[in-house]
Design an enzyme around this catalytic site. Structure first.
Site, PDB file in Angstrom:
ATOM      1  N   CYS A 145       1.207  -2.997   0.333  1.00 26.00           N
ATOM      2  CA  CYS A 145       1.211  -1.686  -0.311  1.00 26.00           C
ATOM      3  C   CYS A 145       2.269  -0.793   0.326  1.00 26.00           C
ATOM      4  CB  CYS A 145      -0.163  -1.024  -0.183  1.00 26.00           C
ATOM      5  SG  CYS A 145      -1.459  -1.823  -1.151  1.00 26.00           S
ATOM      6  N   HIS A 162      -1.297  -5.786   4.850  1.00 23.62           N
ATOM      7  CA  HIS A 162      -1.455  -4.415   4.395  1.00 23.62           C
ATOM      8  C   HIS A 162      -0.210  -3.637   4.819  1.00 23.62           C
ATOM      9  CE1 HIS A 162      -5.525  -4.674   2.937  1.00 23.62           C
ATOM     10  NE2 HIS A 162      -5.986  -5.134   4.099  1.00 23.62           N
TER      11      HIS A 162
END
Length: 303
Positions: free
Chosen positions: A181, A139
């Site tokens: 991301c 992430h």
């Protein structure tokens, strides 16, 4: 005042367009600090090799590659499990191994362990290596990667590999693939109509000094542009790594790295589109972002 301006106009000097952050220190994408003395790369190249348009890729070893694969995160982070990432990690391990890298795969590392792992890698002796590669699957947010416990600045991970820090990799490619991301926006895409039409030196010295920028020779391939979500399929893996694996498998030993990454961009942009039951997340697109400080072409020619 006018006299000073006149002197500046007629003098043939290089001056910065803006004052650096401090009088002695500027750090464009990292946190480089002023050092005493002048660091010297520990790998010597001939003048022909140094001034070539291609990186020297015929050292005894291809080099070290590290894959950091974060799938499950501490509950306090409230981050979802990254299903499908193991397929990405396996694909990258296979592709990098095929290109001759010595690959280490690390799973579910804390931020401190990620930093320590890369610091140790930078401290290795790379004199006999062509280059260094790292893939981080996790992430993220813009400018940051998640360890399984907290965020870590991406710049902190690259800092040890700069030319003035890792002298055995100075003048050699440092390649980072980052699947994460970089924000919370979705790319809606745009409809497009497509028609259906068918020697720098005369004498090569034994040894000479040539200064190079400490920030040079990096390539950072982000899975998405700043501000946007990066898409991952829970079964097949992320769009970016799927495309990267496919291109490396087909053309890894024949195309230069920037051309390879342009092919990856094309595949991600044209082949993939989200298909979900959530209307706010459906039919979304993605484009990777390649940041290059390379000074030459990178070819992973077979050894």
């Amino acid at each position: 005042m006018e006299e000073a301006m006149s002197q500046e106009c007629v003098s043939n000097t290089n001056v910065p367009d803006a004052k650096p952050v401090s009088e002695t220190d500027a750090f464009p994408f990292g946190k480089s600090k002023a050092q005493s003395g002048k660091p010297v790369a520990t790998t010597i190249q001939t003048a022909t090799e140094f001034f070539s348009h291609k990186y020297k890729m015929d050292y005894p070893n291809r080099g070290k590659a590290i894959i950091i694969n974060n799938k499950t995160f501490n509950p306090k982070t409230k981050l979802n499990e990254r299903t499908g990432t193991d397929k990405d990690a396996t694909a990258l391990h296979n592709r990098l191994s095929e290109l001759g890298f010595e690959v280490d795969l690390k799973n579910n590392l804390t931020a401190d362990k990620i930093k320590a792992t890369l610091q140790r890698a930078a401290e290795l002796k790379h004199e006999d290596n062509d280059c260094f590669a790292c893939a981080i699957l996790s992430h993220g947010e813009d400018g940051f990667i998640w360890g399984i416990d907290k965020l870590i600045p991406i710049n902190d991970l690259m800092e040890p590999f700069k030319g003035n820090k890792c002298l055995s990799l100075a003048g050699k490619p440092k390649i980072f693939f980052i699947q994460a991301c970089r924000g919370t926006m979705f790319d809606d895409g745009v409809d497009m109509n497509v028609s259906d039409a068918k020697g720098f030196m005369d004498v090569e010295p034994q040894f000479f000094r040539q200064k190079i920028p400490s920030e040079a020779d990096f390539l950072i391939a982000y899975s998405v542009v700043p501000g946007y979500y990066s898409w991952r399929n829970s079964t097949n893996g992320s769009w970016f790594v799927q495309a990267l694996s496919d291109v490396l498998k087909k053309h890894g030993q024949t195309m230069d790295l920037l051309t390879l990454m342009t092919r990856v961009n094309q595949i991600v942009a044209n082949k993939f589109q989200s298909d979900t039951s959530h209307p706010d997340m459906n039919e979304k697109k993605q484009i990777p972002c390649i940041t290059s400080m390379l000074t030459k072409e990178v070819y992973f020619t077979s050894k």
